[in-house]
Design an enzyme around this catalytic site. Structure first.
Site, PDB file in Angstrom:
ATOM      1  N   GLU A   6       0.819  -1.207   0.000  1.00  0.00           N
ATOM      2  CA  GLU A   6       0.000   0.000   0.000  1.00  0.00           C
ATOM      3  C   GLU A   6       0.853   1.257   0.000  1.00  0.00           C
ATOM      4  OE1 GLU A   6       0.962  -1.033   4.112  1.00  0.00           O
ATOM      5  OE2 GLU A   6       0.086  -2.208   2.499  1.00  0.00           O
ATOM      6  N   ASP A   7       2.033   1.177   0.602  1.00  0.00           N
ATOM      7  CA  ASP A   7       2.930   2.335   0.614  1.00  0.00           C
ATOM      8  C   ASP A   7       3.479   2.612  -0.787  1.00  0.00           C
ATOM      9  OD1 ASP A   7       4.282  -0.068   0.735  1.00  0.00           O
ATOM     10  OD2 ASP A   7       5.606   0.519   2.363  1.00  0.00           O
TER      11      ASP A   7
END
Length: 198
Positions: free
Chosen positions: A73-74
């Site tokens: 997700e980063d």
């Protein structure tokens, strides 16, 4: 730093993407280098508008892919911000090692089941809800750690570059180091007493 650059993703630790000429694909690099093209979002500041874009306007199937793999997700947020702004991230703090005191799984965030509990403040729940859902009766510590393997990181970068149709990440050799630790007043009053040496 973020107040000076509110359209940027500002944080630490830094990560880098590289082109692997032998394999003809992108590679994720987490080793300490002078270059950076991403920062992990567990210790980052960014405008809340990017949360809206991530949730509702993320291109292709990236959000579903991240949810299915419970990782990257980063990297997805870095792609999104860079694609929208056309600008690089800003890495802050000179610490070379980032350690999450709450992490127990050494092989990855998703293997630590304590990180998979939704954080709800107990004050927002009724007594009935507290009895019905005892697992949310105390606040969960923030998720600040990520031990993403180079293989999965590389897979994420290549997947996202394919979906975006381009490589929006920008490589820079820049970081913004706070210097308030040099102020001449008692250590206990300093804003950044544990920042480390340069």
């Amino acid at each position: 730093v973020w107040r000076e650059f509110p359209d940027r993703l500002v944080g630490y630790p830094g990560r880098l993407h590289l082109w692997d000429h032998e394999m003809s694909k992108w590679k994720y690099e987490s080793e300490w280098t002078n270059e950076v093209s991403m920062v992990l979002t567990g210790a980052a500041f960014y405008h809340k508008y990017f949360n809206y874009l991530y949730t509702y306007k993320m291109p292709g199937d990236i959000k579903n892919w991240v949810d299915a793999h419970m990782n990257c997700e980063d990297i997805a947020m870095n792609f999104l911000v860079a694609n929208v702004t056309g600008k690089a991230v800003i890495k802050v703090t000179p610490r070379k090692k980032f350690k999450c005191p709450e992490c127990t799984a050494i092989d990855g965030l998703s293997l630590d089941q304590t990180h998979m509990v939704e954080s709800i403040h107990p004050g927002s729940l009724s007594p009935t809800e507290l009895i019905a859902y005892p697992q949310i009766s105390r606040p969960h510590p923030p998720i600040l750690c990520k031990n993403l393997s180079a293989g999965l990181g590389s897979e994420c970068i290549n997947k996202f570059a394919s979906v975006f149709g381009t490589m929006p990440l920008k490589v820079v050799e820049h970081r913004a180091d706070p210097v308030l630790y040099k102020d001449d007043f008692p250590e206990k009053l300093k804003s950044f007493p544990n920042i480390g040496s340069l």
